[in-house]
Design a protein around this motif. Structure first.
Motif, PDB file in Angstrom:
ATOM      1  N   GLY A 298      -9.885  10.041 -26.079  1.00 49.44           N
ATOM      2  CA  GLY A 298     -10.659  10.766 -26.935  1.00 49.44           C
ATOM      3  C   GLY A 298     -12.198  10.454 -26.709  1.00 49.44           C
ATOM      4  O   GLY A 298     -12.478   9.432 -26.229  1.00 49.44           O
TER       5      GLY A 298
ATOM      6  N   PHE B 267      -1.285   4.065 -32.406  1.00 51.23           N
ATOM      7  CA  PHE B 267      -1.807   4.132 -30.846  1.00 51.23           C
ATOM      8  C   PHE B 267      -1.606   2.768 -30.413  1.00 51.23           C
ATOM      9  O   PHE B 267      -2.243   1.769 -31.064  1.00 51.23           O
ATOM     10  CB  PHE B 267      -3.373   4.396 -30.930  1.00 51.23           C
ATOM     11  CG  PHE B 267      -3.445   6.178 -31.120  1.00 51.23           C
ATOM     12  CD1 PHE B 267      -2.966   6.943 -30.578  1.00 51.23           C
ATOM     13  CD2 PHE B 267      -4.179   6.166 -32.481  1.00 51.23           C
ATOM     14  CE1 PHE B 267      -3.305   8.457 -31.175  1.00 51.23           C
ATOM     15  CE2 PHE B 267      -4.357   7.686 -33.049  1.00 51.23           C
ATOM     16  CZ  PHE B 267      -3.902   8.592 -32.197  1.00 51.23           C
TER      17      PHE B 267
ATOM     18  N   CYS C 117      -3.893   7.102 -26.489  1.00 54.68           N
ATOM     19  CA  CYS C 117      -4.914   8.166 -26.853  1.00 54.68           C
ATOM     20  C   CYS C 117      -6.129   7.972 -25.961  1.00 54.68           C
ATOM     21  O   CYS C 117      -6.545   6.775 -25.756  1.00 54.68           O
ATOM     22  CB  CYS C 117      -5.641   7.916 -28.205  1.00 54.68           C
ATOM     23  SG  CYS C 117      -6.587   9.190 -28.943  1.00 54.68           S
TER      24      CYS C 117
ATOM     25  N   GLY D 111      -2.037  11.229 -26.698  1.00 53.95           N
ATOM     26  CA  GLY D 111      -2.804  12.140 -27.416  1.00 53.95           C
ATOM     27  C   GLY D 111      -4.301  12.261 -26.714  1.00 53.95           C
ATOM     28  O   GLY D 111      -4.718  11.496 -26.038  1.00 53.95           O
TER      29      GLY D 111
ATOM     30  N   GLN E 159      -6.428   3.045 -27.098  1.00 54.81           N
ATOM     31  CA  GLN E 159      -7.393   4.113 -27.123  1.00 54.81           C
ATOM     32  C   GLN E 159      -8.512   4.209 -25.956  1.00 54.81           C
ATOM     33  O   GLN E 159      -9.361   2.831 -25.700  1.00 54.81           O
ATOM     34  CB  GLN E 159      -8.189   4.537 -28.078  1.00 54.81           C
ATOM     35  CG  GLN E 159      -7.358   4.640 -29.529  1.00 54.81           C
ATOM     36  CD  GLN E 159      -7.733   4.725 -30.834  1.00 54.81           C
ATOM     37  OE1 GLN E 159      -8.820   5.637 -30.820  1.00 54.81           O
ATOM     38  NE2 GLN E 159      -7.441   4.251 -31.776  1.00 54.81           N
TER      39      GLN E 159
END
Length: 536
Positions: free
Chosen positions: A294, A305, A292, A271, A308
């Protein structure tokens, strides 16, 4: 003499706010509008407070800078709630300036008195009342709060006896647009585990979301896909991060059914700016790990997830790049699957259908027009079939998925870029919610082509009723003479019942230098098949 109202507008202008939208009352609204006039910031009257907020959201998404709207006290604040909720769930930086009773009278008067802070608290990131001695600090804090990841709405209460006061703080300065500048990384979860998963993956699939629309992030995503021959899906709001016509484009990701064939082939999901607020509220079915990168942390309750990496996306993708191995994807096969998806949402019919309206309009306008899309059954073919080459060339409410979005968003977009037309794709039900803003488009002479998918019904709700074997009830709108409505607001209008009539109407509308409306009389019978293909 500079007033507090001058200070507020100057700070908004310096932060990159392009225009002020709303439905004013008296009090501080008038002070702010006058200050905006003196300082060269347009004020645009909209038909409703929520329309003002949505128009400001559109400008914020296009520019990457905050948008701003104002409302009167009491009913104005109550009316703007849906627009503020839209900014919250679309992750859009919005400053909401509300009037109030004067600071000197406090709570003496009960007329129109609501607790604005409490009313907006569930939707705003921050809320404060402007005071004369701390106005500069409060406005700067509000702007910083609106743009801080994740972006969202903030509320400033502006008492009328404060906005008229002389500003006695430091001199008003031009400091340039505010930008987030924290380049540090936050790691959520075991990133070493994520790195191992990336290194092992032979078919990693990128999923780009609304947090990946900045130009530098788009460039990093495209470069990563090209270097490693990776496919990438996009959410509705990330349309254009990877263009529909790019060989790495793998379709639209919604947590639905239609994308599942490609998702199932992947052995890792990455992601990029993916926020679960965009996804359908149904259980996560994918078994492969998902990591992820982000600009802000997101909840992992819906999407599991592994880890991250939070911070600058372009730098984070360099770490992903370092860990990636050789790709085993066949991009040609991915492209053929995407083509099959488009076929699946284009059922054969002898009548004018929603998907053919989208295809014909896109053929005529997508290369030169931005498009705004309302919630409703027409949204499915629109998001699948309208090609987008750059981020924010398609504007849509996805996190909130509110109706009544497309026309106000088109107004904000057309005012921001007055050299290009905007096509607003809306159902008849959605347009009825904001029909007064046809007059806004006409008064401002904006190049907006409003295409009404006219089927006399709330068709998506009708489909859902039938799926549950309920009777069709409470969803019939009735016949609206949209051409007469549009002409009553001073714009040319067309009725299209066939593909040839639609093509002629679009040609005329694109040549017109102001707003126009096309009443597309569609057959809704293909909607159930389209919905099954996308959502199962």
């Amino acid at each position: 003499m500079k007033t507090v109202a001058d200070l507020i507008i100057t700070r908004l202008r310096d932060a990159g706010v392009a225009a002020l939208f709303g439905m004013p009352g008296g009090g501080s609204n008038l002070d702010l509008i006058e200050a905006a006039r003196r300082l060269g910031m347009p004020f645009v009257l909209t038909a409703t407070e929520t329309a003002g907020a949505i128009a400001a959201i559109a400008q914020a998404e296009i520019s990457g800078r905050p948008g701003a709207c104002l409302t009167t006290l009491g009913p104005g604040v109550a009316s703007v709630v849906n627009g503020v909720a839209c900014a919250r769930l679309e992750r859009a930086p919005l400053l909401v300036l509300t009037d109030s009773h004067s600071a000197a009278t406090g709570n003496v008067f009960a007329h129109q008195r609501l607790d604005h802070h409490a009313l907006l608290a569930p939707m705003t990131k921050w809320s404060a009342t402007i005071t004369a001695d701390s106005a500069d600090e409060i406005v700067e804090q509000a702007i910083a709060g609106a743009i801080a990841p994740p972006p969202g709405p903030v509320h400033l209460e502006c008492p009328p006896d404060v906005t008229t006061m002389p500003f006695t703080g430091p001199g008003i300065r031009n400091q340039g647009p505010a930008t987030p500048n924290d380049a540090r990384f936050l790691v959520v979860g075991p990133w070493k585990t994520a790195q191992s998963a990336i290194a092992r993956a032979r078919k990693p699939l990128l999923v780009a979301g609304l947090g990946a629309r900045r130009p530098m992030d788009v460039a990093a995503i495209r470069s990563l896909c090209e270097r490693h021959a990776l496919p990438a899906m996009v959410t509705y709001k990330a349309k254009g991060v990877v263009p529909d016509g790019d060989p790495h484009f793998a379709g639209v990701f919604t947590n639905g059914t239609i994308e599942q064939r490609i998702v199932d082939e992947a052995d890792l999901l990455i992601g990029v700016g993916l926020d679960p607020v965009e996804l359908l509220p149904r259980p996560w079915r994918s078994q492969q790990p998902i990591v992820c990168c982000g600009p802000w942390p997101v909840e992992a309750r819906h999407v599991p997830f592994v880890a991250q990496l939070i911070g600058d996306l372009a730098v984070a993708l360099e770490r992903v790049d370092d860990a990636l191995g050789e790709s085993a994807w066949n991009l040609g096969a991915v492209g053929r699957t995407v083509a099959a998806q488009r076929e699946a949402v284009s059922p054969a019919t002898q009548n004018l259908s929603a998907h053919r309206v989208v295809q014909i309009a896109a053929d005529a306008a997508s290369s030169r027009a931005r498009v705004t899309v309302d919630a409703g059954a027409h949204m499915f073919p629109a998001t699948m079939l309208w090609p987008v080459s750059e981020p924010n060339r398609m504007l849509i409410s996805n996190g909130l998925s509110t109706m009544g979005f497309a026309l106000p968003a088109a107004i904000g977009a057309a005012l921001f870029d007055q050299n290009s037309p905007v096509v607003a794709l809306t159902g008849d039900g959605g347009l009825l919610m904001c029909v007064g803003d046809l007059l806004t488009a006409s008064r401002e002479k904006l190049r907006i082509i409003t295409v009404v998918f006219n089927d006399h019904s709330l068709s998506l709700i009708d489909v859902k009723q039938r799926q549950r074997q309920y009777a069709s009830a409470g969803v019939t709108i009735g016949d609206v003479a949209w051409r007469s409505v549009a002409e009553g607001f001073g714009m040319p209008a067309h009725v299209a019942t066939t593909e040839a009539e639609l093509e002629r109407a679009l040609l005329e509308a694109l040549e017109h230098r102001g707003p126009s409306l096309i009443d597309a009389r569609i057959d809704p019978s293909t909607y159930p098949e389209t919905l099954r293909a996308i959502r199962g």
